[in-house]
Design a protein around this motif. Structure first.
Motif, PDB file in Angstrom:
ATOM      1  N   LYS A  29      54.552  34.735  34.102  1.00  0.00           N
ATOM      2  CA  LYS A  29      53.478  33.745  34.227  1.00  0.00           C
ATOM      3  C   LYS A  29      52.264  34.333  34.947  1.00  0.00           C
ATOM      4  CE  LYS A  29      52.581  28.995  35.739  1.00  0.00           C
ATOM      5  NZ  LYS A  29      53.155  27.772  36.329  1.00  0.00           N
ATOM      6  N   PRO A  30      51.285  34.865  34.226  1.00  0.00           N
ATOM      7  CA  PRO A  30      50.019  35.246  34.854  1.00  0.00           C
ATOM      8  C   PRO A  30      49.096  34.034  34.983  1.00  0.00           C
ATOM      9  CG  PRO A  30      50.030  35.882  32.542  1.00  0.00           C
ATOM     10  CD  PRO A  30      51.371  35.254  32.818  1.00  0.00           C
ATOM     11  N   SER A  31      48.314  33.992  36.070  1.00  0.00           N
ATOM     12  CA  SER A  31      47.398  32.881  36.310  1.00  0.00           C
ATOM     13  C   SER A  31      46.089  33.412  36.864  1.00  0.00           C
ATOM     14  CB  SER A  31      47.994  31.879  37.308  1.00  0.00           C
ATOM     15  OG  SER A  31      49.197  31.340  36.844  1.00  0.00           O
ATOM     16  N   VAL A  32      45.013  32.655  36.645  1.00  0.00           N
ATOM     17  CA  VAL A  32      43.700  33.017  37.174  1.00  0.00           C
ATOM     18  C   VAL A  32      42.995  31.752  37.654  1.00  0.00           C
ATOM     19  CG1 VAL A  32      42.602  32.838  34.905  1.00  0.00           C
ATOM     20  CG2 VAL A  32      41.536  34.239  36.694  1.00  0.00           C
ATOM     21  N   ASP A  33      42.237  31.895  38.742  1.00  0.00           N
ATOM     22  CA  ASP A  33      41.478  30.776  39.316  1.00  0.00           C
ATOM     23  C   ASP A  33      40.164  31.346  39.832  1.00  0.00           C
ATOM     24  OD1 ASP A  33      40.616  28.415  40.470  1.00  0.00           O
ATOM     25  OD2 ASP A  33      41.833  28.655  42.274  1.00  0.00           O
ATOM     26  N   ILE A  34      39.029  30.907  39.275  1.00  0.00           N
ATOM     27  CA  ILE A  34      37.712  31.415  39.659  1.00  0.00           C
ATOM     28  C   ILE A  34      36.791  30.226  39.941  1.00  0.00           C
ATOM     29  CG2 ILE A  34      35.727  32.832  38.975  1.00  0.00           C
ATOM     30  CD1 ILE A  34      37.536  34.270  37.028  1.00  0.00           C
ATOM     31  N   TYR A  35      36.045  30.306  41.041  1.00  0.00           N
ATOM     32  CA  TYR A  35      35.091  29.246  41.367  1.00  0.00           C
ATOM     33  C   TYR A  35      33.837  29.851  41.982  1.00  0.00           C
ATOM     34  CZ  TYR A  35      37.349  29.886  45.934  1.00  0.00           C
ATOM     35  OH  TYR A  35      37.880  30.414  47.078  1.00  0.00           O
ATOM     36  N   GLY A  36      32.739  29.071  41.952  1.00  0.00           N
ATOM     37  CA  GLY A  36      31.499  29.548  42.544  1.00  0.00           C
ATOM     38  C   GLY A  36      30.317  28.708  42.128  1.00  0.00           C
ATOM     39  N   PRO A  37      29.124  29.058  42.637  1.00  0.00           N
ATOM     40  CA  PRO A  37      27.917  28.295  42.297  1.00  0.00           C
ATOM     41  C   PRO A  37      27.241  28.815  41.030  1.00  0.00           C
ATOM     42  CG  PRO A  37      27.417  29.917  43.988  1.00  0.00           C
ATOM     43  CD  PRO A  37      28.881  30.074  43.666  1.00  0.00           C
ATOM     44  N   ILE A  38      26.695  27.904  40.251  1.00  0.00           N
ATOM     45  CA  ILE A  38      25.796  28.285  39.169  1.00  0.00           C
ATOM     46  C   ILE A  38      24.368  28.341  39.712  1.00  0.00           C
ATOM     47  CG2 ILE A  38      24.857  27.572  36.935  1.00  0.00           C
ATOM     48  CD1 ILE A  38      27.596  26.413  36.278  1.00  0.00           C
ATOM     49  N   LYS A  40      42.361  21.231  41.712  1.00  0.00           N
ATOM     50  CA  LYS A  40      41.422  22.027  42.492  1.00  0.00           C
ATOM     51  C   LYS A  40      39.995  21.741  42.036  1.00  0.00           C
ATOM     52  CE  LYS A  40      44.900  25.651  43.044  1.00  0.00           C
ATOM     53  NZ  LYS A  40      45.323  27.027  42.668  1.00  0.00           N
ATOM     54  N   GLN A  41      39.076  21.679  42.997  1.00  0.00           N
ATOM     55  CA  GLN A  41      37.703  21.286  42.725  1.00  0.00           C
ATOM     56  C   GLN A  41      36.756  22.488  42.805  1.00  0.00           C
ATOM     57  OE1 GLN A  41      37.112  17.726  42.091  1.00  0.00           O
ATOM     58  NE2 GLN A  41      39.309  18.022  41.903  1.00  0.00           N
ATOM     59  N   PRO A  42      35.595  22.400  42.132  1.00  0.00           N
ATOM     60  CA  PRO A  42      34.591  23.472  42.244  1.00  0.00           C
ATOM     61  C   PRO A  42      34.098  23.637  43.677  1.00  0.00           C
ATOM     62  CG  PRO A  42      34.099  22.023  40.387  1.00  0.00           C
ATOM     63  CD  PRO A  42      35.186  21.353  41.172  1.00  0.00           C
ATOM     64  N   LYS A  43      33.604  24.848  43.991  1.00  0.00           N
ATOM     65  CA  LYS A  43      33.054  25.142  45.315  1.00  0.00           C
ATOM     66  C   LYS A  43      31.721  25.862  45.163  1.00  0.00           C
ATOM     67  CE  LYS A  43      37.473  25.576  47.779  1.00  0.00           C
ATOM     68  NZ  LYS A  43      38.298  26.443  48.665  1.00  0.00           N
ATOM     69  N   PHE A  44      30.895  25.754  46.206  1.00  0.00           N
ATOM     70  CA  PHE A  44      29.574  26.379  46.179  1.00  0.00           C
ATOM     71  C   PHE A  44      29.580  27.772  46.818  1.00  0.00           C
ATOM     72  CE2 PHE A  44      28.273  22.128  45.109  1.00  0.00           C
ATOM     73  CZ  PHE A  44      27.179  22.327  44.269  1.00  0.00           C
ATOM     74  N   ASN A  45      30.744  28.324  47.064  1.00  0.00           N
ATOM     75  CA  ASN A  45      30.849  29.728  47.439  1.00  0.00           C
ATOM     76  C   ASN A  45      31.782  30.418  46.449  1.00  0.00           C
ATOM     77  OD1 ASN A  45      32.856  28.017  49.017  1.00  0.00           O
ATOM     78  ND2 ASN A  45      33.764  30.043  49.269  1.00  0.00           N
ATOM     79  N   PHE A  46      31.457  31.668  46.114  1.00  0.00           N
ATOM     80  CA  PHE A  46      32.212  32.369  45.086  1.00  0.00           C
ATOM     81  C   PHE A  46      33.568  32.808  45.630  1.00  0.00           C
ATOM     82  CE2 PHE A  46      33.520  36.303  42.966  1.00  0.00           C
ATOM     83  CZ  PHE A  46      33.603  35.839  41.658  1.00  0.00           C
ATOM     84  N   GLY A  47      34.604  32.679  44.794  1.00  0.00           N
ATOM     85  CA  GLY A  47      35.931  33.119  45.186  1.00  0.00           C
ATOM     86  C   GLY A  47      36.912  32.894  44.057  1.00  0.00           C
ATOM     87  N   GLY A  48      38.159  33.162  44.338  1.00  0.00           N
ATOM     88  CA  GLY A  48      39.183  32.937  43.331  1.00  0.00           C
ATOM     89  C   GLY A  48      40.437  33.729  43.609  1.00  0.00           C
ATOM     90  N   GLU A  49      41.323  33.722  42.631  1.00  0.00           N
ATOM     91  CA  GLU A  49      42.597  34.406  42.762  1.00  0.00           C
ATOM     92  C   GLU A  49      43.142  34.751  41.385  1.00  0.00           C
ATOM     93  OE1 GLU A  49      47.175  33.223  44.020  1.00  0.00           O
ATOM     94  OE2 GLU A  49      45.524  32.455  45.262  1.00  0.00           O
ATOM     95  N   VAL A  50      43.768  35.892  41.284  1.00  0.00           N
ATOM     96  CA  VAL A  50      44.571  36.238  40.113  1.00  0.00           C
ATOM     97  C   VAL A  50      45.972  36.541  40.615  1.00  0.00           C
ATOM     98  CG1 VAL A  50      42.701  37.091  38.674  1.00  0.00           C
ATOM     99  CG2 VAL A  50      43.822  38.655  40.267  1.00  0.00           C
TER     100      VAL A  50
END
Length: 793
Positions: free
Chosen positions: A257-266, A236-246
């Motif tokens: 199995k807990p997992s987390v995925d967070i993406y967004g712009p700096i 999975k690649q970075p994105k310029f809009n904030f989002g994610g999943e737990v």
């Protein structure tokens, strides 16, 4: 003279007026102010246009001065029209606001992607920005929707959806190895984001966006790969809009199995993504446990409108119990014991770690030419101490062998590719040229542990008292083996007519196995072995003929070589294997381009196939040294594959296929160990089949409810070893393993940002076996239940 002067002045003025142009630059946002990617911005009554990037930005250059109408379109969204004025040598800026929110656009992206069949999409593993329909070979893509729907835990779960590829072995639960068209994958055939990865670990699935398979020949693109297919795991690649999943996954036999995925712009030029997971599980096998830790951070830098830099890394730590299964009796039949019975020790262990770091640079020189460059580093190590291959005598008596090892590997890789499009007359060219280089530095440590542990009876465990202690073992020797590879390649996809494509190319490969150094860790004395060098040219040619836009026929031929590492029983280096591959096929898109149905036939000849030697030089003592190999002779793999993939109805996802493969030994080796002519190569079925169907209800009252069925079949195959010419053993060394089918059922529901998904696998509780280490047999899992609860933000 005066007339000439007036003519020149008028000519210069007209040229100046004709040359007057400017640029349009802007950004596209959703209704809630978030960047909108992949929106089409075109100029009405013009050929010019652009797509918005991940940050929503776009640029259209060399636009004639004057007033223009922009057409803003997005699959499944309302088309907008906006006026802009372009001035000479100036940049006109514009802001575009769509009427849909970011979440609505995300749904549109998924549905829009589904309108393009597998034949219409380019794939990164092919290294050419062209649809798969234009390539003369078979391709498979498993996207993130299918990965999520099936709640895949391991790569073997993904492979069930890839026709013609199947799990050939799972050595002690340490690693999964796969075959394609009869030939085994190795580390040379496994890639992550385009870089080779060590196959000694089980890669983490939660970080993957998709899995790509390039069937048939891939030697020109990737060098010294085994025939059959190569696999690329795309994270999975970075994105310029904030989002994610737990999410939290739990299931049978203690799976948690807990997992987390967070993406967004700096900022407007830098985006990030971090995903990670922790997993702990027991097993349907007694005394078998597993614990995993994984993290995958990445950064995307938009250096300019034409250049982006992706920096990514990951770390995986996996601690687990090696499990060699239920074993065989007298090397002639599978042991008749309960599925859960474990014959190892309570203390045996395997600790593996893999760390990777990579940098990918993409630069677009202009509309026709682009550059892709990549540098990657990988570190792998494994600490292992366990009993091993379960080969009992006719009464069930088994002397448990011991093996203690520690291996570490540093792997460096770099590659540069240049893609270019140009014309010579009416003929279009799509050129790929590149160079790649990699270097392995492996160190293997050996120990002074006892060769055997104790004696048990696998048919009656009460006959002998089992040991419980851990024998002392200290390092006595290390072997350092550096390997360097360099390859240079060029190929051209020539579009002679709109219907006829010709692909031709060649690769030069050079491989250097530097002299291995053996060090006595007690005395410090070093012994240097012999160096080995291999080099070859690998040509490739193919043709694609499009009867109509949605139907194409193709044919191809390639020649390559695979270096064979290790030594034979006489301590001699092995010669490389030379491989010829022929492939023909047909690609079709039906149901208005929503369903692909492809058929492929192939013939692959390996002039001398290498495998681990079954015995030491005396022909009787079993060989436990993976570096001791045997050339068994010429092999011939022939087969047919049927692939079905698409979205024929709204909400319906289909992947299905059938493959027939027959890989036989056609000629014996001129050295000891040559196998019997005419036998099918062990571990390979003649028939495999798969089907996965998922449906999401579209009606408003039940929207979000989904369910699916997965079917998998693998045919009869042989365990054991192929028989050899003049073998010392007086029995047939092949063990026939019957074919089997499994059936899975999945159901789930999504509401706003929440979703729940449950799967029952192997509903019929089929009892069959995976073959590994030839005479070691592991039963397949029984019926299991897995559930995932997720929240997306």
């Amino acid at each position: 003279m005066k007339k000439l002067y007036i003519f020149l002045v008028l000519l210069m003025m007209s040229v100046h007026l004709f040359a007057q142009s400017g640029s349009i630059k802007g950004t596209v946002h959703s209704a809630d102010g978030k960047p909108a990617a992949f929106v089409t911005i075109s100029i009405k009554n013009s050929q010019k246009g652009a797509f918005s990037g991940e940050d929503g930005s776009f640029t259209i250059k060399n636009v004639k001065v004057g007033q223009h109408t922009l057409v803003i379109s997005y699959t499944g969204a309302k088309t907008l029209f906006q006026t802009v004025t372009v001035e000479d040598d100036k940049v006109s800026t514009i802001q575009i606001a769509l009427q849909e929110t970011a979440s609505q656009l995300n749904e549109v992206v998924v549905e829009g992607a589904k309108t393009r069949t597998i034949n219409k999409r380019p794939i990164s593993i092919g290294k050419l920005p062209v649809p798969a329909m234009d390539l003369p070979q078979g391709i498979a893509i498993i996207g993130h929707e299918m990965l999520e729907n099936q709640q895949v835990q391991r790569l073997s779960d993904v492979v069930k959806d890839i026709n013609g590829v199947y799990m050939a072995s799972m050595r002690a639960g340490t690693q999964e190895t796969f075959n394609a068209r009869g030939y085994g994958f190795s580390s040379s055939n496994m890639f992550k984001n385009g870089a080779r990865v060590n196959s000694g670990v089980m890669p983490e699935m939660s970080s993957l966006e998709r899995v790509e398979i390039l069937k048939g020949s891939a030697a020109i693109l990737y060098g010294n790969v085994a025939p059959g297919a190569v696999m690329n795991m795309v994270t999975k690649q970075p994105k310029f809009n904030f989002g994610g999943e737990v999410n939290l996954r739990a299931g049978s036999f203690g799976l948690f199995k807990p997992s987390v995925d967070i993406y967004g712009p700096i900022n407007s030029r830098v985006a990030y993504r971090v995903n990670g997971t922790f997993e702990t599980a027991d097993s349907y096998r007694d005394q078998v446990h597993s614990k995993r830790y994984y993290v995958n951070p990445s950064l995307l830098f938009k250096l300019s409108d034409r250049t982006e830099l992706l920096v990514q890394g990951d770390y995986l730590k996996h601690d687990f119990t090696p499990d060699f299964g239920i074993g065989s009796i007298n090397n002639t039949k599978i042991a008749d014991v309960p599925r859960n019975t474990f014959f190892g020790t309570p203390w045996q262990y395997a600790h593996t770690q893999q760390s990777t770091a990579g940098v990918n640079l993409k630069h677009k020189f202009n509309e026709g030419w682009s550059l892709n460059a990549m540098v990657s580093y990988q570190n792998y190590n494994r600490d292992y101490y366990s009993t091993e291959r379960i080969q009992a005598d006719s009464t069930g008596k088994w002397v448990r062998p011991l093996n203690r090892t520690y291996n570490t590997e540093d792997y460096y890789v770099a590659q540069v590719d240049i893609n270019g499009k140009f014309k010579t007359g009416n003929v279009e060219h799509n050129v790929l040229a590149g160079v790649d280089a990699d270097r392995y530095n492996t160190v293997a440590y050996s120990y002074n542990q006892p060769t055997t542990y104790d004696t048990i009876n696998i048919l009656d465990l009460s006959k002998y008292k089992q040991r419980q202690d851990i024998p002392d073992a200290s390092r006595i020797r290390s072997v350092t083996s550096p390997i360097s590879r360099v390859g240079v390649y060029v190929q051209d996809l020539v579009r002679i007519t709109p219907k006829l494509n010709v692909l031709a190319g060649v690769r030069y490969s050079y491989l250097q196995n530097e002299a291995p150094v053996t060090k006595d860790l007690k005395t410090g004395a070093e012994t240097k072995g012999k160096s080995k060098y291999d080099q070859a040219f690998s040509p490739r040619v193919g043709i694609v003929y499009k009867v109509k836009p949605n139907m194409a026929f193709f044919a191809s031929y390639s020649n390559s070589f695979t270096p064979n590492n290790g030594i034979d029983v006489d301590s001699a280096n092995l010669k490389p294997s030379i491989i010829d591959q022929y492939e023909i096929g047909m690609k079709n898109d039906f149901v208005k381009g929503k369903l692909s149905v492809n058929v492929t036939a192939y013939r692959i000849k390996n002039n001398n196939y290498a495998q681990t030697a079954p015995f030491q030089k005396d022909g009787v003592t079993p060989n436990n040294n993976a570096n001791l190999k045997a050339l068994i002779g010429e092999t011939l793999s022939q087969g047919v594959e049927l692939d079905i993939n698409g979205h024929p109805l709204p909400g319906l996802d289909v992947i299905a296929g059938y493959s027939y493969n027959n890989i036989t030994i056609e000629g014996t080796s001129d050295r000891t160990g040559g196998s019997t002519k005419g036998e099918r190569l062990v571990g390979n079925p003649n028939h495999t089949a798969n089907a996965s169907v998922f449906y999401t209800i579209q009606k408003a009252s039940l929207k979000g409810l989904r369910f699916g069925v997965g079917y998998y079949y693998i045919g009869q195959r042989y365990a054991g070893w192929n028989n050899t010419v003049n073998q010392a053993q007086k029995y047939n060394r092949l063990i026939s393993v019957p074919g089997f089918s499994t059936l899975d059922f999945t159901a789930g529901y999504s509401f706003k940002r929440f979703s729940v998904l449950a799967k029952v696998s192997n509903i019929t509780n089929t009892y069959n076996y995976y073959v590994h280490e030839n005479y070691s047999i592991n039963p397949i899992p029984p019926t299991q239940v897995t559930g995932t609860v997720a929240y997306k933000f």
